[in-house]
Design a protein around this motif. Structure first.
Motif, PDB file in Angstrom:
ATOM      1  N   VAL A 218      52.997  51.625  18.680  1.00 21.42           N
ATOM      2  CA  VAL A 218      53.490  50.389  18.062  1.00 21.42           C
ATOM      3  C   VAL A 218      54.724  49.932  18.831  1.00 21.42           C
ATOM      4  O   VAL A 218      55.426  50.754  19.452  1.00 21.42           O
ATOM      5  N   PRO A 219      55.011  48.617  18.844  1.00 24.70           N
ATOM      6  CA  PRO A 219      56.133  48.106  19.653  1.00 24.70           C
ATOM      7  C   PRO A 219      57.473  48.766  19.351  1.00 24.70           C
ATOM      8  O   PRO A 219      58.280  49.003  20.256  1.00 24.70           O
ATOM      9  N   GLU A 220      57.748  49.068  18.079  1.00 25.51           N
ATOM     10  CA  GLU A 220      59.044  49.629  17.698  1.00 25.51           C
ATOM     11  C   GLU A 220      59.280  51.014  18.274  1.00 25.51           C
ATOM     12  O   GLU A 220      60.427  51.466  18.385  1.00 25.51           O
ATOM     13  N   LEU A 221      58.223  51.713  18.654  1.00 27.23           N
ATOM     14  CA  LEU A 221      58.352  53.071  19.182  1.00 27.23           C
ATOM     15  C   LEU A 221      58.082  53.139  20.685  1.00 27.23           C
ATOM     16  O   LEU A 221      58.061  54.231  21.251  1.00 27.23           O
ATOM     17  N   GLU A 222      57.908  51.995  21.305  1.00 29.04           N
ATOM     18  CA  GLU A 222      57.633  51.979  22.738  1.00 29.04           C
ATOM     19  C   GLU A 222      58.821  52.541  23.524  1.00 29.04           C
ATOM     20  O   GLU A 222      59.964  52.110  23.363  1.00 29.04           O
ATOM     21  N   GLY A 223      58.578  53.520  24.355  1.00 30.86           N
ATOM     22  CA  GLY A 223      59.608  54.125  25.196  1.00 30.86           C
ATOM     23  C   GLY A 223      60.477  55.145  24.494  1.00 30.86           C
ATOM     24  O   GLY A 223      61.337  55.775  25.134  1.00 30.86           O
ATOM     25  N   ILE A 224      60.308  55.354  23.191  1.00 26.79           N
ATOM     26  CA  ILE A 224      61.167  56.269  22.445  1.00 26.79           C
ATOM     27  C   ILE A 224      60.929  57.717  22.863  1.00 26.79           C
ATOM     28  O   ILE A 224      61.879  58.501  23.030  1.00 26.79           O
ATOM     29  N   ALA A 225      59.682  58.101  23.038  1.00 29.27           N
ATOM     30  CA  ALA A 225      59.379  59.483  23.419  1.00 29.27           C
ATOM     31  C   ALA A 225      60.047  59.843  24.744  1.00 29.27           C
ATOM     32  O   ALA A 225      60.633  60.920  24.885  1.00 29.27           O
ATOM     33  N   ALA A 226      59.995  58.931  25.710  1.00 28.54           N
ATOM     34  CA  ALA A 226      60.632  59.189  27.005  1.00 28.54           C
ATOM     35  C   ALA A 226      62.148  59.220  26.878  1.00 28.54           C
ATOM     36  O   ALA A 226      62.825  60.045  27.504  1.00 28.54           O
ATOM     37  N   ALA A 227      62.702  58.326  26.055  1.00 30.99           N
ATOM     38  CA  ALA A 227      64.158  58.254  25.909  1.00 30.99           C
ATOM     39  C   ALA A 227      64.728  59.505  25.251  1.00 30.99           C
ATOM     40  O   ALA A 227      65.877  59.880  25.525  1.00 30.99           O
TER      41      ALA A 227
END
Length: 355
Positions: A218-227
């Protein structure tokens, strides 16, 4: 602390909705002698009728369920009798009830009231709220940000860690809910039944992202795992040791106090401490009176700082061998008072906490 929901049945606690734009019936305009007979009055503006089904997940199995920002808007939410689900409530809630869930991963954003969890087992949770309570739960891991003492009652094998998650929109939701990133009592557990309930703190290197991956697409979690990979710190909230002992056998510690007007510096101080490999043990944000601050600071060997009494001051407690030497220059360069004796600043640790 009594049970907030003990007298409610399921029908009442599932109820949602409102009548007008501000949640109250708008008063009718009173006629006056100067009001013309044909004068137009402003019509009542009613909220769209809410569907209770939009605020409940019940009897779901093996699903990935996401509530995006703007879909709850401060309403109550209920999660009941779900199994093997991944549930993400990425919006501000008024309160949240979780009952009879098994083997679920549950993430809940800022909750202005309480999160109450009952009769759940083998769950992994990431919660942000003003009040957390669980009853008759077992084998639940919770990464928590809570502004009051977490309460456990007749529960077993409950494990707690510090909130270290993030998603797009979290900062605005925290402001709306009145939750500060600097006030988190996640490890200050209150056990109603010390003879019947057990709890512990997770190892400090166990992060929320490591147990949640893969995240929903989902857009709100995009890139969160990498960050947040490899133990990286979240961009907003800080990760603290809490009641765990700092690394090493030393009891050395120090406390830096930051006035509200310099709140932006608190994060920079934490960044400098991290670079120096100094452990952040606790944070707190509370209001000082002039009399208390004068006695507290001078008793700890620091000069009185009047700005600390203007708004809520932020305290940053560090621990571990060499922490005072490492942080002394940081504090003095910003003109912030620092106390170096944990026994003298112990009173500060839980100021403002309830429960």
């Amino acid at each position: 602390m009594g049970c907030l929901f003990s007298k409610e049945d399921k029908g009442s606690r599932y109820a949602v909705g409102g009548e007008t734009e501000d949640g109250n019936a708008a008063p009718a305009r009173k006629p006056t002698s100067s009001t013309k007979p044909d004068a137009k009055t402003e019509p009542l503006i009613a909220k769209p009728k809410l569907d209770p089904k939009d605020f409940i997940y019940v009897k779901r199995t093996g699903e990935k369920l996401v509530k995006a920002p703007g879909t709850i808007n401060g309403q109550q939410f209920v999660i009941d009798s779900c199994e093997d689900c991944e549930i993400y409530i990425l919006d501000e809630c008024d309160s949240l009830m979780i009952d009879d869930c098994v083997r679920c991963k549950i993430v809940v954003g800022p909750t202005t009231g309480s999160i109450f969890m009952r009769d759940c087992s083998d769950c992994t949770c990431v919660f942000m709220c003003r009040q957390y309570r669980c009853r008759d739960c077992k084998d639940v891991d919770t990464h928590l940000h809570v502004t009051t003492r977490p309460i456990i009652e007749t529960s077993t094998n409950m494990r707690f860690g510090c909130w270290d998650f993030h998603y797009e929109g979290l900062e605005a939701q925290m402001r709306s809910a009145g939750i500060s990133e600097w006030q988190n009592f996640w490890s200050h557990i209150y056990n109603f039944n010390p003879d019947d309930a057990t709890w512990s703190l997770m190892p400090p290197d166990r992060t929320a992202i490591s147990v949640l991956e893969p995240l929903p697409d989902v857009p709100e979690l995009e890139g969160i795992a990498a960050a947040l990979a490899d133990g990286a710190r979240p961009p907003l909230c800080v990760r603290t040791l809490g009641e765990r002992p700092p690394p090493g056998s030393t009891k050395e510690g120090c406390l830096i106090l930051v006035p509200a007007c310099d709140a932006h510096m608190a994060r920079e101080i934490c960044d400098m401490a991290h670079a120096a490999k100094v452990s952040l043990v606790r944070t707190n944000r509370c209001q000082f009176t002039e009399a208390w601050a004068t006695s507290f600071l001078t008793g700890g060997g620091a000069a009185y700082h009047p700005e600390l009494c203007k708004g809520k001051a932020i305290g940053l407690e560090f621990g571990g061998e060499g922490c005072a030497d490492a942080m002394r220059g940081v504090a003095s360069s910003g003109g912030f008072p620092m106390l170096e004796n944990p026994d003298q600043y112990a009173e500060w640790r839980y100021m403002g906490v309830e429960g």
